[in-house]
Design an enzyme around this catalytic site. Structure first.
Site, PDB file in Angstrom:
ATOM      1  N   TYR A 182     -11.649   2.293   9.619  1.00  0.00           N
ATOM      2  CA  TYR A 182     -12.805   2.641   8.780  1.00  0.00           C
ATOM      3  C   TYR A 182     -13.131   1.603   7.728  1.00  0.00           C
ATOM      4  CZ  TYR A 182      -8.951   4.589   5.932  1.00  0.00           C
ATOM      5  OH  TYR A 182      -7.778   4.758   5.242  1.00  0.00           O
ATOM      6  N   LYS A 183     -12.365   0.506   7.692  1.00  0.00           N
ATOM      7  CA  LYS A 183     -12.668  -0.527   6.695  1.00  0.00           C
ATOM      8  C   LYS A 183     -13.610  -1.552   7.335  1.00  0.00           C
ATOM      9  CE  LYS A 183      -8.577   0.549   4.061  1.00  0.00           C
ATOM     10  NZ  LYS A 183      -7.129   0.511   4.110  1.00  0.00           N
ATOM     11  N   ASP A 211       0.942  -4.624   8.835  1.00  0.00           N
ATOM     12  CA  ASP A 211      -0.190  -3.746   8.550  1.00  0.00           C
ATOM     13  C   ASP A 211      -1.409  -4.660   8.356  1.00  0.00           C
ATOM     14  OD1 ASP A 211      -2.167  -2.144   7.383  1.00  0.00           O
ATOM     15  OD2 ASP A 211      -0.702  -0.865   6.373  1.00  0.00           O
ATOM     16  N   ARG A 251     -11.961  -4.119  -8.111  1.00  0.00           N
ATOM     17  CA  ARG A 251     -11.844  -4.758  -6.802  1.00  0.00           C
ATOM     18  C   ARG A 251     -13.225  -4.845  -6.156  1.00  0.00           C
ATOM     19  NH1 ARG A 251      -8.458  -2.147  -1.817  1.00  0.00           N
ATOM     20  NH2 ARG A 251     -10.171  -0.658  -1.982  1.00  0.00           N
ATOM     21  N   PHE A 260       0.853  -1.184   0.000  1.00  0.00           N
ATOM     22  CA  PHE A 260       0.000   0.000   0.000  1.00  0.00           C
ATOM     23  C   PHE A 260       0.898   1.247   0.000  1.00  0.00           C
ATOM     24  CE2 PHE A 260      -2.865   3.189   1.772  1.00  0.00           C
ATOM     25  CZ  PHE A 260      -4.031   2.935   1.053  1.00  0.00           C
TER      26      PHE A 260
END
Ligand SMILES: *Cc1c(COP(=O)(O)O)cnc(C)c1O
Length: 405
Positions: free
Chosen positions: A217-218, A192, A364, A123
């Site tokens: 927030y995911k 992560d 995705r 990421f």
């Protein structure tokens, strides 16, 4: 496939949890891996914090409403989702900022070693945070592709920093094997967990991980820009030194001393004043995900993605899958490569099927197991098949790029 979908929904032990989320009508939400859906209890919880704790309690709420303890309290609730002890996790800052603190702490614990090892295509923020430290002359970045990581672990490496479930492909690292390889080379490990936490079980203590951080927030459904979390193994607490020595990480912030003295435990990871409103929303999401349980969530996420692939096959679709085809080798998503993945994604969004596009050619689709139904899988696959049959992705209106994809 619809009949089969209804059968699967009828026998799904998690089906009732969908009601605990507020989802717009006519939307099939396949982007909970980017921004989790809104728990139905969140607006009232936020209103209580705003109107009562802030509006009425004012400054008194730091004590009376336990605002001061909030980051640690939520961290302790996240801990069992990631195989950690309650006092090893704290909710604070963003993943990016937590990476900075944890990478720096690792460097301080490995004097003489400067290399931070990661993989290309990690990421972006993870790589950028190494780069920032490199510009300060504090770290040296080294990137090695998946198959080459073990051989890149030499005695210059202070820290191996990897993302457990890859954001683009969903491919998983073997956390136990990679952690052991790093330790054998005398390096520390930072995981992560942004695309794992809340979607699948993780066992940080079991694999002997040193550091971790992850997103609020995911899959934890904490709301846009929700605070992240940070984990430090208890064995490192005594020797921990992170550079963002703000007053909330002080052993006694309200002593207002001129000398910084780090809090002895995980609280040292805090820097400035806790974002209470953001934490309040995060806590609702964490409570709900913890109630459902990550083992059950992972089982359902695998079943959803497998069923989606079956539905695609039933429509005769054969998009190139870039995620691992074995469900136990991927996170809670399926990613497909297509020359016009952007147009494809926009055409789906116009039909109410919200996934996302990752540059340059990836569509995705995330399968947040807490609120998706098998029915949604069948419907999403049907829309995808129709978008293809009509070549809707070619339309000009679906090929204008917005800032956030
Ligand atoms: C979403 C995500 C982040 C987000 O970082 P923030 O600083 O909280 O915006 C970081 N790393 C990975 C792997 C992610 O998927």
């Amino acid at each position: 496939m619809m009949t089969r979908a209804f059968e699967l929904d009828a026998s799904d032990p998690l089906s009732d949890y969908r009601q605990r989320f507020t989802l717009p009508d006519g939307v099939i939400y396949l982007d909970g891996n980017s921004l989790g859906a809104l728990p139905t209890a969140t607006p009232a919880a936020m209103a209580r914090v705003v109107e009562n704790e802030w509006g009425e309690g004012l400054i008194r709420s730091w004590n009376d409403a336990d605002w001061f303890e909030m980051g640690g309290r939520i961290g302790a609730k996240i801990a069992p989702l990631i195989g950690a002890q309650p006092d090893e996790v704290i909710a604070c800052d963003t993943v990016s900022v937590n990476l900075f603190k944890l990478i720096s702490a690792a460097l301080a614990m490995r004097p003489g070693r400067k290399v931070i090892l990661s993989e290309p295509g990690n990421f972006p923020t993870d790589i950028y945070m190494i780069e920032g430290l490199e510009r300060q002359g504090l770290a040296v970045q080294r990137l090695a592709s998946r198959g080459r990581i073990t051989e890149a672990l030499d005695d210059d490496v202070a820290l191996l920093m990897l993302t457990h479930a890859h954001y683009k492909t969903g491919e998983l690292f073997d956390m136990a094997a990679m952690t052991k390889a790093a330790h054998d080379a005398g390096a520390l490990v930072l995981w992560d967990l942004s695309h794992s936490t809340g979607a699948m079980p993780v066992d940080l203590n079991g694999v002997d991980a040193d550091f971790a951080t992850g997103c609020g927030y995911k899959y934890l459904c904490g709301g846009p820009g929700a605070p992240a979390f940070a984990y430090v193994a208890e064995r490192h607490h005594a020797g921990l030194a992170q550079p963002l020595t703000g007053w909330f990480g002080h052993a006694r912030p309200f002593a207002f001393s001129d000398e910084y003295e780090a809090a002895p435990g995980i609280e040292q990871l805090q820097c400035g004043t806790s974002p209470i409103l953001g934490l309040a929303a995060l806590e609702v999401g964490v409570d709900l995900i913890a109630e459902i349980g990550v083992d059950r969530l992972y089982a359902k996420s695998q079943a959803l993605s497998e069923f989606f692939l079956e539905c695609m096959a039933a429509h005769g679709m054969s998009l190139e899958l870039v995620s691992p085809s074995q469900s136990d080798e991927r996170g809670s998503q399926l990613s497909f490569r297509h020359e016009n993945a952007y147009g494809l994604c926009q055409a789906l969004i116009a039909r109410g099927v919200i996934g996302d596009f990752r540059d340059p050619d990836i569509l995705r689709l995330g399968f947040a197991p807490a609120y998706l139904r098998f029915e949604d899988m069948a419907e999403a696959a049907r829309h995808l098949a129709e978008v293809f049959a009509g070549e809707e992705w070619r339309r000009e209106e679906f090929n204008r790029r917005a800032a956030v994809t």
